[in-house]
Design a protein around this motif. Structure first.
Motif, PDB file in Angstrom:
ATOM      1  N   LEU A  27      -9.042  60.044  53.340  1.00  0.00           N
ATOM      2  CA  LEU A  27      -8.402  60.942  54.306  1.00  0.00           C
ATOM      3  C   LEU A  27      -7.575  62.004  53.590  1.00  0.00           C
ATOM      4  O   LEU A  27      -7.105  61.788  52.465  1.00  0.00           O
ATOM      5  N   PRO A  28      -7.374  63.144  54.225  1.00  0.00           N
ATOM      6  CA  PRO A  28      -6.480  64.151  53.624  1.00  0.00           C
ATOM      7  C   PRO A  28      -5.042  63.636  53.570  1.00  0.00           C
ATOM      8  O   PRO A  28      -4.643  62.780  54.368  1.00  0.00           O
ATOM      9  N   GLY A  73      -1.360  53.152  66.285  1.00  0.00           N
ATOM     10  CA  GLY A  73      -2.561  52.874  65.509  1.00  0.00           C
ATOM     11  C   GLY A  73      -3.438  54.087  65.337  1.00  0.00           C
ATOM     12  O   GLY A  73      -4.666  53.987  65.284  1.00  0.00           O
ATOM     13  N   GLN A  74      -2.799  55.271  65.239  1.00  0.00           N
ATOM     14  CA  GLN A  74      -3.570  56.520  65.196  1.00  0.00           C
ATOM     15  C   GLN A  74      -3.120  57.392  64.025  1.00  0.00           C
ATOM     16  O   GLN A  74      -2.816  58.576  64.185  1.00  0.00           O
ATOM     17  N   LEU A  75      -3.096  56.829  62.837  1.00  0.00           N
ATOM     18  CA  LEU A  75      -2.793  57.610  61.639  1.00  0.00           C
ATOM     19  C   LEU A  75      -4.078  58.261  61.145  1.00  0.00           C
ATOM     20  O   LEU A  75      -5.020  57.571  60.758  1.00  0.00           O
ATOM     21  N   THR A  76      -4.132  59.562  61.174  1.00  0.00           N
ATOM     22  CA  THR A  76      -5.350  60.289  60.801  1.00  0.00           C
ATOM     23  C   THR A  76      -5.277  60.882  59.400  1.00  0.00           C
ATOM     24  O   THR A  76      -6.246  61.460  58.918  1.00  0.00           O
ATOM     25  N   THR A  77      -4.113  60.782  58.756  1.00  0.00           N
ATOM     26  CA  THR A  77      -3.931  61.295  57.398  1.00  0.00           C
ATOM     27  C   THR A  77      -3.132  60.284  56.587  1.00  0.00           C
ATOM     28  O   THR A  77      -2.501  59.378  57.141  1.00  0.00           O
ATOM     29  N   ASN A  78      -3.143  60.464  55.283  1.00  0.00           N
ATOM     30  CA  ASN A  78      -2.160  59.806  54.431  1.00  0.00           C
ATOM     31  C   ASN A  78      -0.909  60.684  54.449  1.00  0.00           C
ATOM     32  O   ASN A  78      -1.013  61.914  54.486  1.00  0.00           O
ATOM     33  N   TYR A  99       0.051  65.886  66.363  1.00  0.00           N
ATOM     34  CA  TYR A  99      -1.112  66.740  66.576  1.00  0.00           C
ATOM     35  C   TYR A  99      -1.471  67.502  65.306  1.00  0.00           C
ATOM     36  O   TYR A  99      -2.650  67.758  65.037  1.00  0.00           O
ATOM     37  N   PHE A 100      -0.457  67.894  64.518  1.00  0.00           N
ATOM     38  CA  PHE A 100      -0.760  68.560  63.254  1.00  0.00           C
ATOM     39  C   PHE A 100      -1.630  67.659  62.381  1.00  0.00           C
ATOM     40  O   PHE A 100      -2.630  68.096  61.814  1.00  0.00           O
ATOM     41  N   HIS A 101      -1.229  66.402  62.252  1.00  0.00           N
ATOM     42  CA  HIS A 101      -1.991  65.464  61.414  1.00  0.00           C
ATOM     43  C   HIS A 101      -3.412  65.291  61.954  1.00  0.00           C
ATOM     44  O   HIS A 101      -4.377  65.268  61.174  1.00  0.00           O
ATOM     45  N   GLN A 102      -3.556  65.213  63.258  1.00  0.00           N
ATOM     46  CA  GLN A 102      -4.881  65.062  63.851  1.00  0.00           C
ATOM     47  C   GLN A 102      -5.751  66.288  63.555  1.00  0.00           C
ATOM     48  O   GLN A 102      -6.889  66.146  63.095  1.00  0.00           O
ATOM     49  N   TYR A 103      -5.199  67.468  63.804  1.00  0.00           N
ATOM     50  CA  TYR A 103      -5.998  68.690  63.634  1.00  0.00           C
ATOM     51  C   TYR A 103      -6.256  68.988  62.161  1.00  0.00           C
ATOM     52  O   TYR A 103      -7.318  69.525  61.811  1.00  0.00           O
ATOM     53  N   PHE A 104      -5.310  68.654  61.302  1.00  0.00           N
ATOM     54  CA  PHE A 104      -5.528  68.876  59.874  1.00  0.00           C
ATOM     55  C   PHE A 104      -6.662  67.964  59.368  1.00  0.00           C
ATOM     56  O   PHE A 104      -7.496  68.386  58.571  1.00  0.00           O
ATOM     57  N   ALA A 105      -6.686  66.723  59.850  1.00  0.00           N
ATOM     58  CA  ALA A 105      -7.759  65.807  59.454  1.00  0.00           C
ATOM     59  C   ALA A 105      -9.110  66.293  59.988  1.00  0.00           C
ATOM     60  O   ALA A 105     -10.129  66.236  59.284  1.00  0.00           O
ATOM     61  N   GLU A 106      -9.122  66.785  61.207  1.00  0.00           N
ATOM     62  CA  GLU A 106     -10.367  67.280  61.790  1.00  0.00           C
ATOM     63  C   GLU A 106     -10.863  68.540  61.080  1.00  0.00           C
ATOM     64  O   GLU A 106     -12.058  68.761  60.957  1.00  0.00           O
ATOM     65  N   GLY A 107      -9.911  69.342  60.620  1.00  0.00           N
ATOM     66  CA  GLY A 107     -10.278  70.611  59.986  1.00  0.00           C
ATOM     67  C   GLY A 107     -11.070  70.438  58.720  1.00  0.00           C
ATOM     68  O   GLY A 107     -11.824  71.304  58.331  1.00  0.00           O
TER      69      GLY A 107
END
Length: 454
Positions: free
Chosen positions: A78-79, A138-143, A446-454
């Motif tokens: 993950l980013p 339970g929704q960590l999308t980045t380190n 939301y930043f972490h979510q969108y940064f991971a998706e990007g």
């Protein structure tokens, strides 16, 4: 997303109480008597990081105050987002102008009043609580890595060495900083840059001792008078800085950028009323917003000398002192400006005084490209929670370590501040709106979510 919001709503009173506890610690980095308070605050930040969900957190000793580091690595694939902030605060003086104790936080009219409420405890703490929200859901999308230092308000003298010596530890894909402001909750904005800084102290000496102003006045130059004249001469009648070469490297803003800045809401009557001034002041040919964003400045931060105690003492002083700071814009170099300023002061110093000048600290200006992945993720996050796109603006303040971060770590910085320019940063009655604090906690995931998706 609903899990984030539900958890925040259930725990928002605790989130606020924990911030108030942190604000009660007088972590003033500029004063030696607060050394133990600095350690206590660093330990508190470490404890909060662990409680929020960091897998590890530790203190790194420096020749000054400790650096707090924490991380949670959920998946190396993950980013990684590096969050920077600072737990040290400005001295609270003058104390008599505070409506309540600077380290006794009070909530009034929906605002938290305390030193460090906005700069920067309240703002970096949003990220700590956002981690807790994401971890609980339970929704960590980045380190996520945290670098929270204790010397930002004194120029970060030891952070550069720490960054250079710990590149592997700090390796990340983007740096996220909330130490800036937005226009308002109704008109969200994002800083696309901060100004650089050159901060010097000047000492002027006249006679070898304080003199009787009746016996010697009129025959011996008064250092305070001379210093005041020298400082006044640094601007012309158009409030343009007259130091030769000062503007040589300034990158002029394009007409398109100035047009974009003009779209930001600005009420001059409200601006003047808030500050209690009759008129604005500044460099001719530029608006107030331009003067505080795209133009360099030179300000007198303090001047003293002679007798300032109670009652009268008719003295012609031996010495006078001043602190002077320059805010710098892209392409200006703080070392060059410091040399220009000091050399100019020495050149204009008359023969009947001696002048000494030294650098306190400085830093380079920094710009974030609006087409970067990090900026786009932050803008989308703000649009998601605010319902409107943020306006890109230039910040007037300085975060001296930014240029070094990019130089040493090779990654871009995103400024995602939730404070307001009117939050009395560095002044009595510093404040931070509770609504802004909560809005930051809501938006950051939301930043972490969108940064991971990007």
């Amino acid at each position: 997303m609903e899990a984030w919001k539900d958890y925040q709503e259930q725990h928002k009173e605790r989130f606020l109480d924990e911030l108030l506890q942190l604000l009660r610690i007088p972590s003033v980095s500029a004063r030696g008597e607060h050394k133990q308070d600095m350690i206590a605050c660093a330990e508190a930040v470490k404890a909060h990081l662990l409680k929020a969900g960091c897998a590890k957190a530790e203190l790194f000793e420096t020749p000054g105050h400790p650096i707090v580091y924490g991380e949670i690595i959920t998946d190396p694939a993950l980013p990684t987002v590096l969050v920077y902030g600072h737990y040290d605060v400005q001295p609270p003086d003058p104390l008599e102008l505070w409506h309540s104790g600077p380290f006794e936080p009070v909530i009034k009219d929906g605002k938290i009043y305390a030193r460090g409420a906005c700069d920067d405890k309240g703002q970096f703490f949003m990220h700590v609580k956002a981690l807790e929200v994401m971890k609980a859901a339970g929704q960590l999308t980045t380190n996520i890595k945290f670098l929270i230092e204790g010397e930002e308000e004194v120029g970060s003298p030891n952070l550069a060495d720490f960054v250079k010596n710990n590149k592997a530890l700090l390796k990340a894909d983007v740096i996220l900083i909330s130490d800036t402001a937005m226009i308002s909750l109704d008109a969200p904005s994002m800083d696309i840059g901060v100004r650089g800084l050159s901060y010097i102290e000047v000492e002027v000496t006249g006679p070898n001792r304080d003199l009787h102003s009746g016996v010697y006045g009129g025959a011996v130059a008064n250092p305070i008078t001379i210093l005041a004249k020298m400082i006044a001469s640094l601007h012309d009648e158009h409030n343009h800085i007259v130091i030769p070469g000062f503007y040589d490297d300034v990158v002029e803003a394009t007409p398109e950028e100035r047009k974009l800045m003009a779209e930001a809401p600005y009420d001059e009557h409200e601006f003047k009323a808030d500050l209690g001034i009759a008129e604005v002041w500044g460099e001719k040919g530029y608006t107030t917003n331009e003067r505080t964003g795209i133009r360099p400045t030179l300000e007198l931060n303090g001047i003293w000398g002679g007798y300032t105690g109670e009652g009268a003492k008719t003295v012609l002083p031996s010495k006078a002192f001043a602190k002077i700071s320059c805010r710098l814009v892209p392409n200006q170099d703080s070392h060059k400006i410091t040399d220009l300023l000091i050399n100019h002061l020495k050149k204009i110093a008359p023969p009947y005084i001696q002048l000494k000048a030294e650098l306190h600290h400085g830093g380079e200006p920094y710009m974030t490209p609006i087409d970067s992945k990090g900026y786009q993720a932050a803008a989308k996050a703000i649009e998601t929670t605010f319902g409107k796109q943020p306006i890109p603006v230039r910040g007037g303040g300085s975060i001296p370590i930014c240029a070094l971060f990019e130089q040493e770590l090779g990654i871009k910085i995103v400024f995602m501040g939730f404070g307001l320019d009117s939050d009395n940063l560095h002044s009595p009655n510093e404040k931070f709106d509770v609504a802004n604090y909560y809005k930051g906690i809501e938006t950051i995931p939301y930043f972490h979510q969108y940064f991971a998706e990007g």
